[in-house]
Every structure is written in C-alpha cells, then in structure tokens.
Scaffold this motif. Structure first.
Motif: not given
Length: 130
Positions: A1-15, A101-112
C-alpha cells in the motif's frame, strides 16, 4: 500500500469521524429539547457507514430516531398541554457519550496514520535526493 493510498484512506476516515462527531454533538446539545405534544420530538442522528471501493470509509446515510420521543409530565412547563405533558427526545446520553469517545479515538487514529504516511513520503523524498 503506497503512502498516497494511505493518505486517501486516512482522509476518508477523518471525514467520516468528523461527521460522526458533529452528529453526536448535535444530539448531545439537544438532549433536553422540549416540544409540545403536538410537535415531533427532536430526532437524534445516527450515521450509517459504508466501506469505499479501493479502501476507506464514507457516510452511507443518516438514520434518525423516533419522532414520537417520550411524553413526560411537566405541568409547569410553558409548552405543556392541557394534561401537563411535554415531548422530549429519545436520546440515550450514556450511549451518546460512549460513541463520542469512540469517534474521538477514531479521529485521533486517522490523524496518526496521516502523519505517519506523510513521514514515509518525506523519507522517500529524502532518499531520492541523495
């Protein structure tokens, strides 16, 4: 999985997690919204998640709680009907707080994940310069 793909997945999770946090904040803010018995109660919003083709997550829809809510006897309330009843929303505060709490932790994980993918991409650029 490329860094660009990871950014796309994490970005969708952030949203997704941001939308979830917004819905929960809206529900919590309206937990004590009182309406007359002739009106619908405040309807809490619950998100429906769906995986995106190729990776990631998105909001598939929003489901609302029962508009009947619950009828409570509050004869001193200005919106009370002739029997002294008002309508309150059917919002379970402990559940909303747990989801918060779950949504906050999910957001934090996506940021990481986003930060780590950016670090990998930056490292790859540094290697390419040498």
């Amino acid at each position: 999985m490329s860094a660009f793909h990871l950014l796309g997945v994490a970005g969708s999770s952030l949203g997704f997690h941001q939308t979830w946090l917004d819905a929960l904040a809206h529900n919590i803010a309206n937990v004590n919204t009182v309406r007359s018995t002739e009106e619908d109660a405040f309807q809490a919003q619950m998100l429906v998640a769906r995986s995106r083709p190729g990776g990631g997550v998105e909001v598939a829809g929003i489901v609302t709680s029962d508009p009947d809510g619950r009828v409570v006897h509050q004869p001193d309330h200005p919106l009370a009907d002739a029997d002294g009843n008002v309508r309150l929303p059917e919002v379970d505060m402990p559940s909303q707080m747990s989801q918060l709490v779950m949504a906050q932790r999910g957001f934090q994980a996506s940021v990481s994940v986003t930060k780590n993918a950016q670090d990998v991409y930056t490292s790859a650029l540094q290697i390419g310069r040498q």
